[in-house]
Design a protein around this motif. Sequence first.
Motif, PDB file in Angstrom:
ATOM      1  N   ARG A 172       0.816  -1.217   0.000  1.00  0.00           N
ATOM      2  CA  ARG A 172       0.000   0.000   0.000  1.00  0.00           C
ATOM      3  C   ARG A 172       0.845   1.260   0.000  1.00  0.00           C
ATOM      4  N   CYS A 173       2.120   1.131   0.327  1.00  0.00           N
ATOM      5  CA  CYS A 173       3.049   2.250   0.130  1.00  0.00           C
ATOM      6  C   CYS A 173       3.658   2.039  -1.256  1.00  0.00           C
ATOM      7  N   SER A 174       3.620   3.058  -2.081  1.00  0.00           N
ATOM      8  CA  SER A 174       4.085   2.912  -3.471  1.00  0.00           C
ATOM      9  C   SER A 174       5.559   2.544  -3.555  1.00  0.00           C
ATOM     10  N   LYS A 175       6.295   2.758  -2.448  1.00  0.00           N
ATOM     11  CA  LYS A 175       7.719   2.436  -2.458  1.00  0.00           C
ATOM     12  C   LYS A 175       8.053   1.313  -1.468  1.00  0.00           C
ATOM     13  N   SER A 176       7.053   0.642  -0.961  1.00  0.00           N
ATOM     14  CA  SER A 176       7.267  -0.476  -0.031  1.00  0.00           C
ATOM     15  C   SER A 176       8.188  -0.098   1.126  1.00  0.00           C
ATOM     16  N   GLY A 234       8.754   4.361   6.700  1.00  0.00           N
ATOM     17  CA  GLY A 234       8.195   5.531   6.029  1.00  0.00           C
ATOM     18  C   GLY A 234       7.720   6.564   7.021  1.00  0.00           C
ATOM     19  N   PRO A 235       7.068   7.630   6.556  1.00  0.00           N
ATOM     20  CA  PRO A 235       6.728   7.922   5.157  1.00  0.00           C
ATOM     21  C   PRO A 235       7.881   8.597   4.409  1.00  0.00           C
ATOM     22  N   CYS A 236       7.784   8.617   3.085  1.00  0.00           N
ATOM     23  CA  CYS A 236       8.770   9.335   2.293  1.00  0.00           C
ATOM     24  C   CYS A 236       8.445  10.822   2.353  1.00  0.00           C
ATOM     25  N   GLY A 237       9.255  11.623   1.691  1.00  0.00           N
ATOM     26  CA  GLY A 237       9.071  13.069   1.755  1.00  0.00           C
ATOM     27  C   GLY A 237       7.930  13.578   0.883  1.00  0.00           C
ATOM     28  N   LYS A 263      -2.185  11.961   1.185  1.00  0.00           N
ATOM     29  CA  LYS A 263      -2.155  11.349  -0.143  1.00  0.00           C
ATOM     30  C   LYS A 263      -0.739  10.928  -0.515  1.00  0.00           C
ATOM     31  N   CYS A 264      -0.674   9.913  -1.350  1.00  0.00           N
ATOM     32  CA  CYS A 264       0.624   9.446  -1.841  1.00  0.00           C
ATOM     33  C   CYS A 264       1.126  10.374  -2.932  1.00  0.00           C
ATOM     34  N   GLU A 265       2.444  10.519  -3.001  1.00  0.00           N
ATOM     35  CA  GLU A 265       3.003  11.450  -3.982  1.00  0.00           C
ATOM     36  C   GLU A 265       2.702  11.043  -5.421  1.00  0.00           C
ATOM     37  N   ILE A 266       2.426   9.770  -5.650  1.00  0.00           N
ATOM     38  CA  ILE A 266       2.287   9.385  -7.055  1.00  0.00           C
ATOM     39  C   ILE A 266       0.895   9.668  -7.622  1.00  0.00           C
ATOM     40  N   GLU A 305      -4.241   6.819  -1.138  1.00  0.00           N
ATOM     41  CA  GLU A 305      -3.955   7.252   0.224  1.00  0.00           C
ATOM     42  C   GLU A 305      -2.515   6.872   0.573  1.00  0.00           C
ATOM     43  N   CYS A 306      -1.833   7.738   1.313  1.00  0.00           N
ATOM     44  CA  CYS A 306      -0.480   7.417   1.767  1.00  0.00           C
ATOM     45  C   CYS A 306      -0.597   6.377   2.873  1.00  0.00           C
ATOM     46  N   ALA A 307      -0.021   5.221   2.625  1.00  0.00           N
ATOM     47  CA  ALA A 307      -0.107   4.138   3.605  1.00  0.00           C
ATOM     48  C   ALA A 307       0.519   4.553   4.924  1.00  0.00           C
ATOM     49  N   TRP A 308       1.597   5.334   4.837  1.00  0.00           N
ATOM     50  CA  TRP A 308       2.291   5.684   6.078  1.00  0.00           C
ATOM     51  C   TRP A 308       1.552   6.722   6.908  1.00  0.00           C
TER      52      TRP A 308
HETATM   53  S1  SF4 Z   1       3.631   9.145  -0.151  1.00  0.00           S
HETATM   54 FE1  SF4 Z   1       3.242   7.572   1.404  1.00  0.00          FE
HETATM   55  S2  SF4 Z   1       2.452   5.774   0.275  1.00  0.00           S
HETATM   56 FE2  SF4 Z   1       3.364   7.171  -1.217  1.00  0.00          FE
HETATM   57  S3  SF4 Z   1       5.456   6.403  -1.460  1.00  0.00           S
HETATM   58 FE3  SF4 Z   1       5.546   8.014   0.121  1.00  0.00          FE
HETATM   59  S4  SF4 Z   1       5.278   6.951   2.066  1.00  0.00           S
HETATM   60 FE4  SF4 Z   1       4.681   5.516   0.459  1.00  0.00          FE
END
Ligand code: SF4
Lengths: 308, 218
Positions: free
Chosen positions: B147-151, B155-158, B164-167, B172-175
Amino acid sequence: MSAGRSRLECLLEQGHFAVTGEVGPPQGAGAEGIRHHTALLKGVTDGQNLTDNQTAIVRLSSIAAAVHVLAAGGEPIIQMTCRDRNRIAMQSDLLGAYSLGARNLLCLTGDHQSFGNHATARNVFDLDSVQLVKMARELADPGIFQNGDPIAAEHRPRFFVGAAENPFAEPFAFRVRRLAKKVAAGARFIQTQAIFDLPRFARWMEMVRDAGLDRNTYILGGICPAKSFGALRHMSTVPGMVVPEALLARMKGVERKKQAEEGVKIAVEAVQELRRIPGVAGVHIMAIMWEEMVPRIVEEAGLLPRPL
Amino acid sequence: MIVCERKPLPAILENLAGRRRAVVAGCSECVTVCHAGGEKEVALLRDLLLLARPDLEVDTIVLTRQCDGEFLEALDALAGEADCLISMACGVGAQFLAERYPCTWVFPAVDTRFGGGARRPGVWEERCGFCGDCVLHLTGGICPIIRCSKSLLNGPCGGSQQGKCEIDEAIECAWQKIHDRLEALGRLDLLDVVLPAKDWSRARDGGPRKLVREDVAL
Ligand code: SF4
Ligand code: SF4
């Protein structure tokens, strides 16, 4: 070729307010641009980041670029993302980079490939950035590969390892905890996302200080000078970037021809403001495609001459 | 369940070039539930094929479970008459057919999309990437692997913004979810632990997986 320690690390340890810059490797096999930008940046910055296929667009490798920076007299900071390589390739590349003279490493998660020019690529993310920091540190001390195998003491890559943090991403309350995690994993310096919202950054720094993190890592605040209102507005749409309305309005209110000048002014003010925030150890100026403006910003911010 | 989606008709027809007699084989498990290859969809595909290819002979069958050897016998007689089998089960079912009928062409009529569930009628979402080493107990019951686009495990990434997820703003942002849920459960301390590099050898990276259980073996 620098055989010893990272120059950037030494400066920070000596308590200098550090200035780092950024060189974007080209989308081609030519090194002239890297040499040119190194020449522009080396006298006014203490380290030059080499981005790693930034925004998932194929570019000359950050490690190869670092070799050009070294040859041109610079102090490269290799960026490494987790998107394109697994732990085998990463460790191999770190050994190679160190053998070529690179001493600084910035560990990143990496933008998702859907942003770039190869959206159909498979991504890797074998490790995340926190795990990459830890792995890079462990190569030096205790001197082991990720699997626990030892590396001969005289051939351990001893990088000055850093990570990035975005004080503006969410969940806000969690960003400091995550920074603590990166520091616990071994991040010795932190370069932040571009800062436009200074009050919010100051609040974040307060939390950083409360957690005592500024004493365990060097925090370099990110500065991203904007050439025009359009550029600034574009930045405000990048995921994880926050540009306050007031700043957008300020830029918009300036005549188009004078917007670049205003962008420099905003950047200089931000650098000066950051210097006043306790716990900030330096600035990281990201002026991709506008590198020629960096010397002016550094000078006007009163940060010249750089220590040797 | 395994969530599947029927392929576009032209792609299915392409595979039928030069074929004269086909069996459309559905399955009464996942693909029935997600409306991709149950009785209704099998009948519909037959009708569509006959409209496009009136020369074709098409039989249909819905197997109890295409991914289970013991239920395939029901197809033997029809398969013997046909020069190709069109599987409307997931990729596992289609392969079980290919294994059982070594001399008969087997085509998939569906794309096997993901392991997920129905949020509401007509909307399915991915939930599990079959990593072989479940970490849901560490992440508040929300899967960071799929569920995190980067596994990300730490997390979360920046790029996480407003939940919301950056992509994609539709993701939804899993983190963010992991954070909020652990906060609600009073277990944010779990997020202070640096989770070590994952052992991917239990995922597909370790090669095709096989599970043997003596206790249920005959
Ligand atoms: S925004 Fe959230 S779900 Fe998307 S890649 Fe970053 S940590 Fe993962
Ligand atoms: S952690 Fe692994 S097994 Fe658990 S839900 Fe996620 S992908 Fe599936």
